[in-house]
Design a protein around this motif. Structure first.
Motif, PDB file in Angstrom:
ATOM      1  N   THR A 267      36.845  30.365  32.466  1.00  0.00           N
ATOM      2  CA  THR A 267      37.261  30.694  33.832  1.00  0.00           C
ATOM      3  C   THR A 267      38.679  30.236  34.103  1.00  0.00           C
ATOM      4  O   THR A 267      39.482  30.965  34.690  1.00  0.00           O
ATOM      5  CB  THR A 267      36.296  30.046  34.836  1.00  0.00           C
ATOM      6  OG1 THR A 267      34.971  30.531  34.591  1.00  0.00           O
ATOM      7  CG2 THR A 267      36.694  30.369  36.261  1.00  0.00           C
ATOM      8  N   LEU A 268      39.018  29.038  33.700  1.00  0.00           N
ATOM      9  CA  LEU A 268      40.351  28.503  33.949  1.00  0.00           C
ATOM     10  C   LEU A 268      41.431  29.314  33.245  1.00  0.00           C
ATOM     11  O   LEU A 268      42.557  29.413  33.736  1.00  0.00           O
ATOM     12  CB  LEU A 268      40.417  27.038  33.493  1.00  0.00           C
ATOM     13  CG  LEU A 268      39.566  26.048  34.294  1.00  0.00           C
ATOM     14  CD1 LEU A 268      39.517  24.696  33.588  1.00  0.00           C
ATOM     15  CD2 LEU A 268      40.115  25.895  35.704  1.00  0.00           C
ATOM     16  N   MET A 269      41.104  29.908  32.100  1.00  0.00           N
ATOM     17  CA  MET A 269      42.103  30.644  31.332  1.00  0.00           C
ATOM     18  C   MET A 269      42.104  32.145  31.608  1.00  0.00           C
ATOM     19  O   MET A 269      42.754  32.899  30.886  1.00  0.00           O
ATOM     20  CB  MET A 269      41.895  30.392  29.830  1.00  0.00           C
ATOM     21  CG  MET A 269      42.217  28.972  29.405  1.00  0.00           C
ATOM     22  SD  MET A 269      42.194  28.731  27.616  1.00  0.00           S
ATOM     23  CE  MET A 269      40.444  28.930  27.253  1.00  0.00           C
ATOM     24  N   ARG A 270      41.430  32.570  32.651  1.00  0.00           N
ATOM     25  CA  ARG A 270      41.388  34.007  32.943  1.00  0.00           C
ATOM     26  C   ARG A 270      42.763  34.562  33.325  1.00  0.00           C
ATOM     27  O   ARG A 270      43.003  35.768  33.223  1.00  0.00           O
ATOM     28  CB  ARG A 270      40.384  34.284  34.066  1.00  0.00           C
ATOM     29  CG  ARG A 270      38.941  34.107  33.675  1.00  0.00           C
ATOM     30  CD  ARG A 270      38.408  35.241  32.837  1.00  0.00           C
ATOM     31  NE  ARG A 270      38.083  36.403  33.632  1.00  0.00           N
ATOM     32  CZ  ARG A 270      36.938  36.589  34.253  1.00  0.00           C
ATOM     33  NH1 ARG A 270      35.986  35.663  34.203  1.00  0.00           N
ATOM     34  NH2 ARG A 270      36.715  37.689  34.950  1.00  0.00           N
ATOM     35  N   PHE A 271      43.677  33.697  33.797  1.00  0.00           N
ATOM     36  CA  PHE A 271      45.011  34.190  34.167  1.00  0.00           C
ATOM     37  C   PHE A 271      45.728  34.790  32.968  1.00  0.00           C
ATOM     38  O   PHE A 271      46.617  35.639  33.126  1.00  0.00           O
ATOM     39  CB  PHE A 271      45.850  33.058  34.769  1.00  0.00           C
ATOM     40  CG  PHE A 271      46.560  32.198  33.756  1.00  0.00           C
ATOM     41  CD1 PHE A 271      47.890  32.445  33.438  1.00  0.00           C
ATOM     42  CD2 PHE A 271      45.911  31.164  33.116  1.00  0.00           C
ATOM     43  CE1 PHE A 271      48.559  31.669  32.507  1.00  0.00           C
ATOM     44  CE2 PHE A 271      46.570  30.378  32.178  1.00  0.00           C
ATOM     45  CZ  PHE A 271      47.899  30.633  31.877  1.00  0.00           C
ATOM     46  N   MET A 272      45.401  34.360  31.759  1.00  0.00           N
ATOM     47  CA  MET A 272      46.073  34.840  30.561  1.00  0.00           C
ATOM     48  C   MET A 272      45.681  36.271  30.208  1.00  0.00           C
ATOM     49  O   MET A 272      46.431  36.960  29.512  1.00  0.00           O
ATOM     50  CB  MET A 272      45.737  33.929  29.371  1.00  0.00           C
ATOM     51  CG  MET A 272      46.174  32.491  29.534  1.00  0.00           C
ATOM     52  SD  MET A 272      45.335  31.396  28.356  1.00  0.00           S
ATOM     53  CE  MET A 272      45.732  32.156  26.786  1.00  0.00           C
ATOM     54  N   ASN A 273      44.522  36.699  30.645  1.00  0.00           N
ATOM     55  CA  ASN A 273      44.014  37.995  30.187  1.00  0.00           C
ATOM     56  C   ASN A 273      43.208  38.710  31.255  1.00  0.00           C
ATOM     57  O   ASN A 273      42.186  39.315  30.949  1.00  0.00           O
ATOM     58  CB  ASN A 273      43.156  37.802  28.925  1.00  0.00           C
ATOM     59  CG  ASN A 273      42.212  36.618  29.054  1.00  0.00           C
ATOM     60  OD1 ASN A 273      41.377  36.587  29.943  1.00  0.00           O
ATOM     61  ND2 ASN A 273      42.362  35.638  28.179  1.00  0.00           N
ATOM     62  N   ALA A 274      43.693  38.650  32.498  1.00  0.00           N
ATOM     63  CA  ALA A 274      42.953  39.292  33.578  1.00  0.00           C
ATOM     64  C   ALA A 274      43.093  40.807  33.533  1.00  0.00           C
ATOM     65  O   ALA A 274      42.118  41.546  33.550  1.00  0.00           O
ATOM     66  CB  ALA A 274      43.420  38.759  34.925  1.00  0.00           C
ATOM     67  N   ILE A 275      44.369  41.304  33.469  1.00  0.00           N
ATOM     68  CA  ILE A 275      44.590  42.746  33.531  1.00  0.00           C
ATOM     69  C   ILE A 275      45.665  43.205  32.525  1.00  0.00           C
ATOM     70  O   ILE A 275      45.651  44.334  32.075  1.00  0.00           O
ATOM     71  CB  ILE A 275      44.992  43.170  34.964  1.00  0.00           C
ATOM     72  CG1 ILE A 275      43.981  42.636  35.979  1.00  0.00           C
ATOM     73  CG2 ILE A 275      45.066  44.695  35.077  1.00  0.00           C
ATOM     74  CD1 ILE A 275      44.274  43.011  37.409  1.00  0.00           C
ATOM     75  N   HIS A 276      46.619  42.345  32.203  1.00  0.00           N
ATOM     76  CA  HIS A 276      47.622  42.608  31.161  1.00  0.00           C
ATOM     77  C   HIS A 276      48.712  43.610  31.554  1.00  0.00           C
ATOM     78  O   HIS A 276      49.456  44.068  30.685  1.00  0.00           O
ATOM     79  CB  HIS A 276      46.966  43.109  29.865  1.00  0.00           C
ATOM     80  CG  HIS A 276      45.968  42.162  29.270  1.00  0.00           C
ATOM     81  ND1 HIS A 276      46.319  40.930  28.754  1.00  0.00           N
ATOM     82  CD2 HIS A 276      44.621  42.248  29.120  1.00  0.00           C
ATOM     83  CE1 HIS A 276      45.240  40.316  28.294  1.00  0.00           C
ATOM     84  NE2 HIS A 276      44.194  41.094  28.519  1.00  0.00           N
TER      85      HIS A 276
END
Length: 662
Positions: A463-472
């Motif tokens: 969850t914390l690392m979702r910013f890295m691969n949310a939509i691209h």
């Protein structure tokens, strides 16, 4: 169908080994004034993006491959530079310096974008977990969140969402100091690793394979590079620009004053015309003029593959409805998220596999005394040292977040395979938008192994690392690769792009972090714009985490199939193109067509592809180049008017026309 005419950008001859420095008599200077101006324009750009995409949830200038704000900024700088050249030619900037400023703006904007840094705040300020009745945290997830990455003080979080106060109060600054510093360090390590990958692949993709970089056609034409010198005075350009600008001016005035008629070019869900139950699917169709303009420069075979496989995906959805197995959820069936994950994995693995001899040569060069190559942003030794150090730092921080030890290298490997695939797709295809919604390592691992395979702490780290691969849509690595191509086009060593990119990223991070904090505590995040973005996004992310923990599931065969089939198809079409030169199906088009991105531009892509094929067949390269200024005009006309309406809303607070989404 072939690629169409070769792009107009210059390139060097293929080389069999890492090149040595080359002397060139035409190497343009890069002066301090250009770097200073680039850093200056980054500040209002990042502020503009944060206000537009997050606070107002409107316009989304960075949700397109060609950033609206960066093109608008380049147009202003070019106009200012021409005025400066008239009065003092010695002080004016050369074309390379103008493009360096453009690259710096893109690098900073990719971080300020809705798809990157703002997601950090959605998990770092998880106020939705507050019990509104008892005014306390729900303990289910609290103990899983690392205190050095999230803010847990109730009053600090409430003011972040309610606003009408100042971020500069000591209690707020103390509460946010450690989380902001930790996230800042994590993003820097991520960017450093991406830069090393860019250095590793840039020579192969730019100098050996000579990929086309279609997105760069517009900024290069704006500064007068290539066959479009005198672009702004060409009748075809003026016609296209007039149409694009006039359309958005009319539609913008219509939104402010409804008595004025408008011309609707935005999407319409055509599935509403289907009989029940087939009207369940999401099947938008649009005719955005700027999408037609951008698509004109895409290689014909990749453009065909994109809209073709998009229609295949929609046919799968209709078939699933007919069979009664349609499940329109994330990870359902058929799932564009899993299908695109499989396609991206295939592209990433193929990109790495094909460079086998090249990587061996790189390792040999890294073992030698350090040397500098004009074709590489970093020397092989610097790439190896910086890359391994930053990658190790990332892995240490991921482990500290709670990710299981065995998962750390697997997560990292999948993530950077995705980055390679998206960058490759961007520089070879040049799509209008490379939107891979929810396509990340967590989605692959959950599908392949099931949520039962992971500890609660790993679910928290996902969850914390979702910013890295949310939509691209605004990934930084493609911006870095395009900057290296600009250096090659302008006959400048690639290493000269490193410092501008580093400075731009640092300033962009600082300005974005400050803007989000300043405006959140000033305006709040409730009832501002069209949506409470931080609140709803954080709520959604942590609901996923809660579901993984409280309702774990095993592996499903349909999920495995939706990963493996597109992965195998990518390799299959890649092999087929080596034995059948005229093969119309391109693996990059398959990966993009199965994603959610083409939903909004498949019809303009089909129109532009049809026009391009007819032009090349009956008019050849000459007619293609003669018509190109018209399509550039369509893009720039709409972009300039879109920027005007965005800035108008920023200055006045009035709801204005959005030419893309929103």
């Amino acid at each position: 169908m072939g690629h169409g005419p070769a792009t107009t950008m210059s390139s060097t001859k293929p080389q069999n080994k890492i090149s040595s420095p080359t002397e060139t008599s035409r190497e343009p200077p890069l002066r301090l004034r250009a770097l200073v101006l680039g850093l200056v324009v980054i500040v209002p750009n990042c502020y503009w993006i944060a206000m537009s995409e997050i606070i107002w949830y409107k316009d989304f200038p960075t949700c397109l491959s060609l950033f609206v704000n960066s093109v608008f900024t380049l147009a202003l700088v070019v106009a200012f530079n021409r005025l400066l050249a008239f009065f003092s030619p010695r002080l004016s900037l050369n074309r390379f310096e103008l493009l360096v400023i453009y690259s710096m703006t893109c690098a900073a904007s990719s971080l300020a974008s809705l798809d990157m840094i703002p997601w950090i705040f959605a998990v770092a300020a998880p106020a939705f977990r507050i019990d509104p009745v008892n005014d306390r945290w729900d303990p289910t997830l609290l103990h899983l969140l690392p205190r050095w990455l999230v803010v847990t003080k109730m009053h600090v979080l409430k003011m972040f969402y309610e606003g009408h106060t100042s971020f500069y109060r000591p209690e707020y600054l103390r509460a946010w100091a450690i989380p902001l510093a930790a996230w800042f360090a994590f993003v820097l390590l991520l960017l450093a690793t991406m830069l090393c990958l860019t250095s590793l692949f840039s020579q192969r993709w730019i100098h050996h394979e000579k990929l086309s970089f279609p997105i760069l056609e517009i900024p290069l034409a704006m500064v007068g590079e290539g066959p479009f010198r005198g672009l702004f005075s060409r009748p075809a350009f003026l016609l296209g620009a007039g149409l694009g600008l006039g359309l958005d001016l009319l539609n913008g005035l219509s939104q402010l004053y409804p008595v004025i008629p408008c011309i609707h070019v935005k999407w319409y869900n055509v599935s509403a015309l289907f009989p029940s139950p087939y009207n369940q699917i999401w099947f938008p169709a649009s005719l955005f003029p700027f999408c037609i303009g951008l698509s004109y420069f895409l290689p014909a075979d990749i453009a065909f593959s994109t809209w073709f496989f998009f229609l295949i995906r929609k046919a799968l959805e209709l078939s699933a409805i007919g069979l009664g197995v349609y499940e329109p959820t994330v990870g359902g069936f058929p799932s564009s998220h899993l299908l695109s994950c499989g396609g991206l994995l295939g592209l990433g693995l193929m990109a790495f596999w094909r460079g086998g001899p090249y990587w061996k040569n790189m390792v040999k060069e890294a073992m030698k005394p350090s040397g500098v190559s004009a074709d590489l942003p970093l020397s092989p030794r610097a790439t190896l040292v910086l890359g391994s150090t930053s990658l190790l730092g990332l892995m240490v921080m991921m482990r500290a977040m709670g990710l299981q030890a065995w998962l750390v290298p697997v997560y990292v490997a999948i993530y950077f395979l995705f980055m390679l695939a998206i960058t490759r797709l961007r520089v070879e295809l040049g799509p209008i938008s490379h939107e891979f919604y929810q396509a990340g390592p967590n989605r692959v691992l959950l599908a392949a192994l099931g949520s039962r395979s992971f500890t609660h702490e790993s679910s928290s780290a996902f969850t914390l690392m979702r910013f890295m691969n949310a939509i691209h849509r605004s990934s930084p690595m493609p911006q870095q690769m395009e900057a290296m191509k600009i250096a090659q086009v302008m006959r400048s060593p690639a290493r000269r792009m490193v410092l501008p990119l580093v400075l731009a990223s640092l300033v962009g991070l600082v300005v974005t972090f400050w803007t989000v904090m300043h405006q959140s505590y000033r305006l709040g995040n409730y009832g501002v714009g069209d949506r409470d973005w931080f609140f709803t996004t954080g709520n959604w992310l942590y609901q996923d985490m809660h579901e993984w923990i409280t309702n774990p599931r095993g592996v499903r065969s349909r999920d495995i199939a939706q990963l493996v089939v597109p992965l195998a198809a990518v390799f299959g079409f890649g092999w087929l193109r080596t034995v059948w030169f005229a093969c119309p199906f391109h693996p990059a088009g398959l990966a993009l067509g199965f994603s959610s991105g083409p939903d909004y531009f498949w019809l303009p892509l089909l129109v532009a592809w049809s026009v391009k094929v007819l032009v090349l067949r009956y008019g050849g390269r000459r007619l293609y180049l003669n018509l190109a200024p018209f399509f550039i005009g369509l893009v720039l006309g709409e972009y300039m008017m879109a920027a005007f309406w965005g800035l108008f809303q920023l200055c006045t607070g009035r709801d204005t026309y959005s030419f893309w989404l929103g």
